[in-house]
Design a protein around this motif. Structure first.
Motif, PDB file in Angstrom:
ATOM      1  N   ALA A 158       0.870  -1.118  -0.135  1.00  0.00           N
ATOM      2  CA  ALA A 158       0.043  -0.175  -0.243  1.00  0.00           C
ATOM      3  C   ALA A 158       0.668   1.417   0.270  1.00  0.00           C
ATOM      4  CB  ALA A 158      -0.807  -0.306   1.337  1.00  0.00           C
ATOM      5  N   ALA A 159       1.830   1.149   0.221  1.00  0.00           N
ATOM      6  CA  ALA A 159       3.145   2.353   0.739  1.00  0.00           C
ATOM      7  C   ALA A 159       4.724   1.757   0.694  1.00  0.00           C
ATOM      8  CB  ALA A 159       2.917   3.338   1.902  1.00  0.00           C
ATOM      9  N   TYR A 160       5.667   3.061   0.356  1.00  0.00           N
ATOM     10  CA  TYR A 160       6.885   2.692  -0.321  1.00  0.00           C
ATOM     11  C   TYR A 160       7.466   4.114  -0.029  1.00  0.00           C
ATOM     12  CZ  TYR A 160      11.479   2.133  -1.517  1.00  0.00           C
ATOM     13  OH  TYR A 160      13.183   1.841  -1.853  1.00  0.00           O
ATOM     14  N   HIS A 161       7.382   4.724   1.021  1.00  0.00           N
ATOM     15  CA  HIS A 161       7.870   5.976   1.735  1.00  0.00           C
ATOM     16  C   HIS A 161       9.211   5.774   1.775  1.00  0.00           C
ATOM     17  CE1 HIS A 161       3.069   6.602   2.454  1.00  0.00           C
ATOM     18  NE2 HIS A 161       3.283   6.478   1.838  1.00  0.00           N
ATOM     19  N   ARG A 162       9.763   7.122   1.607  1.00  0.00           N
ATOM     20  CA  ARG A 162      11.619   7.270   2.500  1.00  0.00           C
ATOM     21  C   ARG A 162      11.028   7.848   3.921  1.00  0.00           C
ATOM     22  NH1 ARG A 162      16.097   9.868   0.595  1.00  0.00           N
ATOM     23  NH2 ARG A 162      16.880  11.141   1.719  1.00  0.00           N
ATOM     24  N   HIS A 163       9.915   8.532   4.579  1.00  0.00           N
ATOM     25  CA  HIS A 163       9.321   9.057   5.626  1.00  0.00           C
ATOM     26  C   HIS A 163       7.575   9.076   5.359  1.00  0.00           C
ATOM     27  CE1 HIS A 163       8.815  13.177   3.897  1.00  0.00           C
ATOM     28  NE2 HIS A 163       9.364  12.591   3.594  1.00  0.00           N
ATOM     29  N   PRO A 164       7.265   9.504   6.870  1.00  0.00           N
ATOM     30  CA  PRO A 164       5.708   9.149   7.015  1.00  0.00           C
ATOM     31  C   PRO A 164       5.376  10.555   6.655  1.00  0.00           C
ATOM     32  CG  PRO A 164       7.011   8.633   8.999  1.00  0.00           C
ATOM     33  CD  PRO A 164       8.132   8.771   8.110  1.00  0.00           C
ATOM     34  N   SER A 174      -5.568   4.485   1.500  1.00  0.00           N
ATOM     35  CA  SER A 174      -5.676   4.831   3.189  1.00  0.00           C
ATOM     36  C   SER A 174      -5.616   3.339   3.403  1.00  0.00           C
ATOM     37  CB  SER A 174      -7.220   5.504   3.696  1.00  0.00           C
ATOM     38  OG  SER A 174      -7.314   5.601   5.164  1.00  0.00           O
ATOM     39  N   LEU A 175      -4.799   3.750   5.097  1.00  0.00           N
ATOM     40  CA  LEU A 175      -4.246   2.692   5.535  1.00  0.00           C
ATOM     41  C   LEU A 175      -5.669   2.243   6.952  1.00  0.00           C
ATOM     42  CD1 LEU A 175      -0.826   3.114   6.149  1.00  0.00           C
ATOM     43  CD2 LEU A 175      -1.917   1.701   4.088  1.00  0.00           C
ATOM     44  N   ARG A 176      -6.550   2.943   7.002  1.00  0.00           N
ATOM     45  CA  ARG A 176      -7.673   3.132   7.927  1.00  0.00           C
ATOM     46  C   ARG A 176      -8.461   1.560   7.645  1.00  0.00           C
ATOM     47  NH1 ARG A 176     -10.842   8.519   8.859  1.00  0.00           N
ATOM     48  NH2 ARG A 176      -9.295   8.840   8.363  1.00  0.00           N
ATOM     49  N   PRO A 177      -8.335   0.651   8.135  1.00  0.00           N
ATOM     50  CA  PRO A 177      -9.962  -0.435   7.778  1.00  0.00           C
ATOM     51  C   PRO A 177     -10.925  -0.040   7.609  1.00  0.00           C
ATOM     52  CG  PRO A 177      -8.454  -0.745   9.802  1.00  0.00           C
ATOM     53  CD  PRO A 177      -7.966   0.800   9.418  1.00  0.00           C
ATOM     54  N   LYS A 178     -11.759  -0.558   6.591  1.00  0.00           N
ATOM     55  CA  LYS A 178     -12.661  -0.170   5.657  1.00  0.00           C
ATOM     56  C   LYS A 178     -12.498   1.570   5.478  1.00  0.00           C
ATOM     57  CE  LYS A 178     -14.769  -3.976   8.542  1.00  0.00           C
ATOM     58  NZ  LYS A 178     -15.705  -4.784   8.717  1.00  0.00           N
ATOM     59  N   GLN A 179     -11.475   2.078   4.940  1.00  0.00           N
ATOM     60  CA  GLN A 179     -11.896   3.519   4.453  1.00  0.00           C
ATOM     61  C   GLN A 179     -11.554   2.927   2.711  1.00  0.00           C
ATOM     62  OE1 GLN A 179      -8.997   6.530   5.569  1.00  0.00           O
ATOM     63  NE2 GLN A 179     -10.989   8.139   5.465  1.00  0.00           N
ATOM     64  N   PHE A 180     -12.363   3.265   1.669  1.00  0.00           N
ATOM     65  CA  PHE A 180     -12.370   3.094   0.705  1.00  0.00           C
ATOM     66  C   PHE A 180     -12.538   3.826  -0.230  1.00  0.00           C
ATOM     67  CE2 PHE A 180     -14.061  -0.686   2.043  1.00  0.00           C
ATOM     68  CZ  PHE A 180     -13.587  -1.834   2.358  1.00  0.00           C
ATOM     69  N   VAL A 187      -8.488  11.491   5.173  1.00  0.00           N
ATOM     70  CA  VAL A 187      -7.135  10.320   5.116  1.00  0.00           C
ATOM     71  C   VAL A 187      -6.381  11.345   6.016  1.00  0.00           C
ATOM     72  CG1 VAL A 187      -5.769   9.503   4.011  1.00  0.00           C
ATOM     73  CG2 VAL A 187      -8.342   9.611   3.803  1.00  0.00           C
ATOM     74  N   VAL A 188      -6.182  10.758   7.380  1.00  0.00           N
ATOM     75  CA  VAL A 188      -5.094  11.945   8.130  1.00  0.00           C
ATOM     76  C   VAL A 188      -3.777  10.906   7.776  1.00  0.00           C
ATOM     77  CG1 VAL A 188      -6.745  12.030  10.121  1.00  0.00           C
ATOM     78  CG2 VAL A 188      -5.793   9.727  10.058  1.00  0.00           C
ATOM     79  N   PRO A 189      -3.372  12.485   7.890  1.00  0.00           N
ATOM     80  CA  PRO A 189      -1.849  11.441   7.347  1.00  0.00           C
ATOM     81  C   PRO A 189      -1.032  10.357   8.217  1.00  0.00           C
ATOM     82  CG  PRO A 189      -1.497  14.267   8.601  1.00  0.00           C
ATOM     83  CD  PRO A 189      -2.961  13.381   8.427  1.00  0.00           C
ATOM     84  N   SER A 190      -1.480   9.910   8.736  1.00  0.00           N
ATOM     85  CA  SER A 190      -0.602   8.567  10.245  1.00  0.00           C
ATOM     86  C   SER A 190      -1.536   7.168   9.153  1.00  0.00           C
ATOM     87  CB  SER A 190      -1.436   8.690  10.986  1.00  0.00           C
ATOM     88  OG  SER A 190      -2.767   8.205  11.540  1.00  0.00           O
ATOM     89  N   ASP A 191      -2.801   7.106   7.952  1.00  0.00           N
ATOM     90  CA  ASP A 191      -2.742   6.449   7.177  1.00  0.00           C
ATOM     91  C   ASP A 191      -2.830   6.803   5.953  1.00  0.00           C
ATOM     92  OD1 ASP A 191      -4.785   5.430   9.523  1.00  0.00           O
ATOM     93  OD2 ASP A 191      -6.282   6.585   9.330  1.00  0.00           O
ATOM     94  N   PHE A 192      -1.975   8.010   5.306  1.00  0.00           N
ATOM     95  CA  PHE A 192      -2.189   8.327   3.765  1.00  0.00           C
ATOM     96  C   PHE A 192      -1.199   7.632   3.439  1.00  0.00           C
ATOM     97  CE2 PHE A 192      -0.313  10.973   0.677  1.00  0.00           C
ATOM     98  CZ  PHE A 192      -1.145  11.293  -0.348  1.00  0.00           C
ATOM     99  N   ALA A 193      -1.002   7.135   2.659  1.00  0.00           N
ATOM    100  CA  ALA A 193      -0.192   5.159   1.463  1.00  0.00           C
ATOM    101  C   ALA A 193      -0.139   5.858   0.522  1.00  0.00           C
ATOM    102  CB  ALA A 193      -1.016   4.247   1.991  1.00  0.00           C
ATOM    103  N   ALA A 194       1.169   5.808  -0.366  1.00  0.00           N
ATOM    104  CA  ALA A 194       1.401   6.379  -1.702  1.00  0.00           C
ATOM    105  C   ALA A 194       2.750   5.712  -1.678  1.00  0.00           C
ATOM    106  CB  ALA A 194       2.293   7.955  -1.947  1.00  0.00           C
ATOM    107  N   VAL A 195       1.877   4.939  -3.157  1.00  0.00           N
ATOM    108  CA  VAL A 195       2.890   4.274  -3.898  1.00  0.00           C
ATOM    109  C   VAL A 195       3.837   4.963  -5.306  1.00  0.00           C
ATOM    110  CG1 VAL A 195       3.182   1.831  -5.136  1.00  0.00           C
ATOM    111  CG2 VAL A 195       1.817   1.514  -3.433  1.00  0.00           C
ATOM    112  N   PRO A 242      13.328   4.815   4.714  1.00  0.00           N
ATOM    113  CA  PRO A 242      12.115   4.181   4.024  1.00  0.00           C
ATOM    114  C   PRO A 242      11.275   2.657   5.069  1.00  0.00           C
ATOM    115  CG  PRO A 242      14.757   3.445   3.848  1.00  0.00           C
ATOM    116  CD  PRO A 242      14.754   4.021   4.905  1.00  0.00           C
ATOM    117  N   TYR A 243       9.965   2.915   4.456  1.00  0.00           N
ATOM    118  CA  TYR A 243       9.613   1.499   4.609  1.00  0.00           C
ATOM    119  C   TYR A 243       8.129   1.644   3.442  1.00  0.00           C
ATOM    120  CZ  TYR A 243       6.348   4.602   6.114  1.00  0.00           C
ATOM    121  OH  TYR A 243       4.580   6.082   5.363  1.00  0.00           O
ATOM    122  N   ILE A 244       7.956  -0.117   3.871  1.00  0.00           N
ATOM    123  CA  ILE A 244       6.288  -0.349   3.313  1.00  0.00           C
ATOM    124  C   ILE A 244       5.867  -1.183   4.225  1.00  0.00           C
ATOM    125  CG2 ILE A 244       8.276  -1.182   0.494  1.00  0.00           C
ATOM    126  CD1 ILE A 244       7.369  -3.994   2.122  1.00  0.00           C
ATOM    127  N   ALA A 245       4.726  -0.191   3.380  1.00  0.00           N
ATOM    128  CA  ALA A 245       3.242  -1.068   4.227  1.00  0.00           C
ATOM    129  C   ALA A 245       2.140  -1.731   4.053  1.00  0.00           C
ATOM    130  CB  ALA A 245       2.127   0.308   4.972  1.00  0.00           C
TER     131      ALA A 245
END
Length: 245
Positions: free
Chosen positions: A65-71, A98-104, A130-138, A164-167
């Motif tokens: 869902a995400a590959y980020h350099r930082h949050p 969004s990483l929030r469950p059931k938020q499509f 979508v709050v920053p902690s749930d924001f996911a970009a690829v 860097p991390y993936i989600a």
């Protein structure tokens, strides 16, 4: 272990083909089903396709869902979020979820250069939020719809931290999850582990996996993920090349 059904998931949920957009051509993903009767439905909005959609399950639905350099971070006064990634002269495909469950929520765009400015009006709408902690970009170079797409890490704002991390997210409960990491320059196996043991991983719960130890002194690595659910009858296999920049 008998594997009756093997599905290769090539980012069918979170990916965007690199395409040329003109006035007659939509950039929306055909497999994404918009919610009905809402101005917030997933649809074309200028240079992007964005909005809410109805969940569809394919195999386990495992995805990067995400590959980020930082949050991700953005403040309440921001009108747009600058998403930077990779070299200036490379065309890219961007998907935001969004990483929030059931938020499509989902946004798809293609851009050239190293920066895309995402307006935050839909992101901040009270029915989306979508709050920053749930924001996911690829971000993929050229095309995500390949067997081994090349991903570059998304960076947000002026922050220059390198963590860097993936989600990872799956739509179904998982009983097995194996993550393997190989060095592209030497082929060395840097990490190979079944992550769950006797546990299960609940559907829709995001998990992050740090990559700094593997990317700090390398230009790129190859990541392989195998997810197994529903009594070994649902299997997803994902491969991706992750670049340092």
């Amino acid at each position: 272990m008998a594997m009756k059904h093997v599905f290769v998931l090539i980012f069918s949920i979170v990916s965007l083909a690199a395409i040329n957009v003109n006035a007659q051509e939509s950039i929306c993903r055909k497999e994404i089903r918009p919610i009905s009767s809402s101005d917030l439905a997933y649809k074309q909005r200028g240079d992007r396709c964005e909005g809410l959609f109805s969940q569809q399950v394919s195999a386990t639905g495992m995805r990067i869902a995400a590959y980020h350099r930082h949050p991700a971070s953005y403040d309440e006064t921001s009108l747009a979020l600058n998403i930077s990634s990779g070299a200036i002269d490379t065309s890219k495909a961007l998907t935001v979820t969004s990483l929030r469950p059931k938020q499509f929520y989902r946004m798809d765009a293609s851009f050239s250069g190293n920066n895309y400015s995402l307006p935050l009006d839909v992101v901040r709408h009270p029915d989306v939020n979508v709050v920053p902690s749930d924001f996911a970009a690829v971000v993929c170079k050229e095309n995500c719809d390949t067997s081994v797409p090349t991903l570059t890490p998304a960076s947000f704002g002026a922050e220059d931290a390198f963590n860097p991390y993936i989600a990872l997210v799956a739509n179904l409960e998982l009983f097995e999850l194996r993550i393997s990491i190989m060095a592209d320059d030497t082929g060395e196996v840097l990490f190979d582990k079944e992550m769950l043991g006797n546990r299960t991983w609940p559907a829709s719960r995001p998990a992050t996996f740090p990559l700094k130890p593997y990317l700090e002194n390398r230009d790129s690595i190859t990541l392989e993920i195998v997810a197994v659910g529903r009594g070994n009858k649902q299997i997803d296999s994902i491969s991706a090349r992750l670049e340092h920049e």
